[in-house]
Design a protein around this motif. Structure first.
Motif, PDB file in Angstrom:
ATOM      1  N   ASP A  79       0.822  -1.211   0.000  1.00 54.93           N
ATOM      2  CA  ASP A  79       0.000   0.000   0.000  1.00 54.93           C
ATOM      3  C   ASP A  79       0.855   1.261   0.000  1.00 54.93           C
ATOM      4  OD1 ASP A  79      -2.588  -1.205  -0.030  1.00 54.93           O
ATOM      5  OD2 ASP A  79      -2.294  -1.754   2.053  1.00 54.93           O
ATOM      6  N   SER A  80       1.962   1.237   0.733  1.00 51.23           N
ATOM      7  CA  SER A  80       2.899   2.359   0.733  1.00 51.23           C
ATOM      8  C   SER A  80       4.226   1.896   1.304  1.00 51.23           C
ATOM      9  CB  SER A  80       2.363   3.536   1.553  1.00 51.23           C
ATOM     10  OG  SER A  80       2.328   3.219   2.924  1.00 51.23           O
ATOM     11  N   VAL A  81       5.284   2.568   0.923  1.00 51.97           N
ATOM     12  CA  VAL A  81       6.616   2.328   1.481  1.00 51.97           C
ATOM     13  C   VAL A  81       6.916   3.500   2.393  1.00 51.97           C
ATOM     14  CG1 VAL A  81       9.073   2.170   0.932  1.00 51.97           C
ATOM     15  CG2 VAL A  81       7.418   0.929  -0.448  1.00 51.97           C
ATOM     16  N   GLN A  82       7.452   3.208   3.580  1.00 51.26           N
ATOM     17  CA  GLN A  82       7.679   4.246   4.575  1.00 51.26           C
ATOM     18  C   GLN A  82       9.120   4.738   4.595  1.00 51.26           C
ATOM     19  OE1 GLN A  82       4.913   5.400   6.499  1.00 51.26           O
ATOM     20  NE2 GLN A  82       3.988   4.241   4.846  1.00 51.26           N
ATOM     21  N   GLU A  83      10.026   3.947   5.150  1.00 51.55           N
ATOM     22  CA  GLU A  83      11.407   4.388   5.341  1.00 51.55           C
ATOM     23  C   GLU A  83      12.304   3.192   5.627  1.00 51.55           C
ATOM     24  OE1 GLU A  83      11.934   6.611   9.018  1.00 51.55           O
ATOM     25  OE2 GLU A  83      10.369   5.447   9.978  1.00 51.55           O
ATOM     26  N   VAL A  84      13.608   3.434   5.569  1.00 49.56           N
ATOM     27  CA  VAL A  84      14.568   2.444   6.055  1.00 49.56           C
ATOM     28  C   VAL A  84      14.723   2.726   7.543  1.00 49.56           C
ATOM     29  CG1 VAL A  84      16.940   1.601   5.948  1.00 49.56           C
ATOM     30  CG2 VAL A  84      15.739   2.228   3.837  1.00 49.56           C
ATOM     31  N   PHE A  85      14.540   1.682   8.333  1.00 47.11           N
ATOM     32  CA  PHE A  85      14.453   1.817   9.780  1.00 47.11           C
ATOM     33  C   PHE A  85      15.468   0.877  10.408  1.00 47.11           C
ATOM     34  CE2 PHE A  85      12.211   1.174  13.868  1.00 47.11           C
ATOM     35  CZ  PHE A  85      11.873   2.486  14.165  1.00 47.11           C
ATOM     36  N   GLU A  86      16.194   1.342  11.387  1.00 43.32           N
ATOM     37  CA  GLU A  86      17.177   0.493  12.063  1.00 43.32           C
ATOM     38  C   GLU A  86      16.622   0.040  13.410  1.00 43.32           C
ATOM     39  OE1 GLU A  86      21.628   0.938  13.863  1.00 43.32           O
ATOM     40  OE2 GLU A  86      21.256   1.739  11.852  1.00 43.32           O
ATOM     41  N   LEU A  87      16.733  -1.251  13.658  1.00 40.59           N
ATOM     42  CA  LEU A  87      16.319  -1.820  14.941  1.00 40.59           C
ATOM     43  C   LEU A  87      17.508  -2.512  15.583  1.00 40.59           C
ATOM     44  CD1 LEU A  87      12.910  -3.439  13.949  1.00 40.59           C
ATOM     45  CD2 LEU A  87      13.226  -1.473  15.434  1.00 40.59           C
ATOM     46  N   LYS A  88      17.705  -2.262  16.842  1.00 38.93           N
ATOM     47  CA  LYS A  88      18.742  -2.983  17.590  1.00 38.93           C
ATOM     48  C   LYS A  88      18.152  -4.311  18.064  1.00 38.93           C
ATOM     49  CE  LYS A  88      21.200   1.125  19.263  1.00 38.93           C
ATOM     50  NZ  LYS A  88      21.178   1.796  18.068  1.00 38.93           N
ATOM     51  N   GLU A  89      19.006  -5.251  18.371  1.00 35.34           N
ATOM     52  CA  GLU A  89      18.546  -6.593  18.782  1.00 35.34           C
ATOM     53  C   GLU A  89      17.564  -6.548  19.948  1.00 35.34           C
ATOM     54  OE1 GLU A  89      18.914  -9.606  17.331  1.00 35.34           O
ATOM     55  OE2 GLU A  89      19.914  -8.506  15.730  1.00 35.34           O
ATOM     56  N   ASP A  90      17.781  -5.622  20.904  1.00 34.59           N
ATOM     57  CA  ASP A  90      16.875  -5.561  22.059  1.00 34.59           C
ATOM     58  C   ASP A  90      15.521  -4.923  21.723  1.00 34.59           C
ATOM     59  OD1 ASP A  90      17.769  -2.941  21.791  1.00 34.59           O
ATOM     60  OD2 ASP A  90      18.176  -2.664  23.931  1.00 34.59           O
ATOM     61  N   GLN A  91      15.357  -4.455  20.481  1.00 43.51           N
ATOM     62  CA  GLN A  91      14.079  -3.906  20.032  1.00 43.51           C
ATOM     63  C   GLN A  91      13.276  -4.935  19.226  1.00 43.51           C
ATOM     64  OE1 GLN A  91      16.079  -0.479  18.050  1.00 43.51           O
ATOM     65  NE2 GLN A  91      14.466   0.715  19.042  1.00 43.51           N
ATOM     66  N   ILE A  92      13.801  -6.150  19.127  1.00 45.01           N
ATOM     67  CA  ILE A  92      13.142  -7.188  18.333  1.00 45.01           C
ATOM     68  C   ILE A  92      12.748  -8.352  19.238  1.00 45.01           C
ATOM     69  CG2 ILE A  92      13.383  -8.805  16.408  1.00 45.01           C
ATOM     70  CD1 ILE A  92      15.504  -6.879  15.242  1.00 45.01           C
ATOM     71  N   ASP A  93      11.452  -8.651  19.259  1.00 41.21           N
ATOM     72  CA  ASP A  93      10.937  -9.803  19.990  1.00 41.21           C
ATOM     73  C   ASP A  93      10.784 -10.969  19.022  1.00 41.21           C
ATOM     74  OD1 ASP A  93      10.730  -8.384  22.365  1.00 41.21           O
ATOM     75  OD2 ASP A  93       8.629  -7.841  22.029  1.00 41.21           O
ATOM     76  N   PRO A  94      10.818 -12.201  19.532  1.00 38.17           N
ATOM     77  CA  PRO A  94      10.592 -13.350  18.648  1.00 38.17           C
ATOM     78  C   PRO A  94       9.165 -13.345  18.103  1.00 38.17           C
ATOM     79  CG  PRO A  94      10.819 -14.052  20.932  1.00 38.17           C
ATOM     80  CD  PRO A  94      11.070 -12.585  20.906  1.00 38.17           C
ATOM     81  N   PRO A  95       8.928 -14.070  17.008  1.00 35.47           N
ATOM     82  CA  PRO A  95       7.563 -14.130  16.460  1.00 35.47           C
ATOM     83  C   PRO A  95       6.600 -14.692  17.502  1.00 35.47           C
ATOM     84  CG  PRO A  95       9.120 -15.266  15.022  1.00 35.47           C
ATOM     85  CD  PRO A  95       9.858 -14.887  16.254  1.00 35.47           C
ATOM     86  N   PRO A  96       5.348 -14.267  17.450  1.00 35.00           N
ATOM     87  CA  PRO A  96       4.375 -14.788  18.419  1.00 35.00           C
ATOM     88  C   PRO A  96       4.088 -16.255  18.172  1.00 35.00           C
ATOM     89  CG  PRO A  96       3.290 -13.435  16.762  1.00 35.00           C
ATOM     90  CD  PRO A  96       4.758 -13.322  16.513  1.00 35.00           C
ATOM     91  N   LYS A  97       3.820 -16.980  19.228  1.00 33.05           N
ATOM     92  CA  LYS A  97       3.439 -18.394  19.107  1.00 33.05           C
ATOM     93  C   LYS A  97       1.925 -18.426  18.936  1.00 33.05           C
ATOM     94  CE  LYS A  97       7.377 -20.262  21.526  1.00 33.05           C
ATOM     95  NZ  LYS A  97       8.237 -20.081  20.412  1.00 33.05           N
TER      96      LYS A  97
END
Length: 171
Positions: A100-118
């Motif tokens: 639908d739209s492209v936003q931006e290139v975004f940087e995430l640090k490892e502590d900002q990423i949770d595992p996929p939901p079960k």
């Protein structure tokens, strides 16, 4: 070497599907194109919108909304085609992913990423790399290499080469 080398792998291109924010690893993205005319290929699933010409090559375009069981992506001024490189079983395929739209290139640090939901055993979530924290919400980080099955990718390659899609791809 410094730690900066590892942070490069945490850059994502963010885009929207309906009102939700998704992202792809920037290293799988080749380019982003404005919406262009798509040539429909007969006897392919609805989520395969057709093919486009990218510098003389036929590139299949997938409607990610439809692939994920949502409504068909409408053409607006913000609609974009994300050209990505998908790898499966050592083979590389170039596809266009309609968003639908492209936003931006975004940087995430490892502590900002949770595992996929079960979600239980009957719901397939292996194509979700993780959930990035973004303000009060989340960015769903997709693994483009796991969105399609080997049969689907094989059929997409056939369509891009101008061959008839396999029966496994046709609905």
């Amino acid at each position: 070497m410094s730690e900066d080398v590892t942070t490069d792998r945490n850059q994502y291109l963010t885009f929207t599907l309906e009102d939700e924010l998704f992202a792809l690893d920037i290293f799988s993205v080749r380019e982003v194109l404005e919406f262009t005319s798509i040539t429909r290929v007969p006897r392919t699933p609805e989520y395969m919108r057709g093919i486009i010409n990218v510098r003389g090559n036929a590139v299949p375009v997938i409607d990610l909304n439809m692939k994920f069981g949502r409504t068909r992506t409408s053409q607006t001024i913000s609609t974009a085609i994300i050209i990505v490189e998908v790898e499966l079983e050592g083979e590389s395929t170039i596809i266009g992913a309609l968003a639908d739209s492209v936003q931006e290139v975004f940087e995430l640090k490892e502590d900002q990423i949770d595992p996929p939901p079960k979600m239980g055993t009957s719901i397939r979530t292996d194509f979700i790399r993780g959930m990035g924290k973004h303000g009060d919400g989340f960015i769903m980080l997709l693994d483009i290499d796991k969105i399609f099955s080997s049969e689907e990718l094989s059929a997409l390659q056939s369509v891009a080469c101008g061959q008839r899609p396999s029966e496994a791809m046709a609905e």
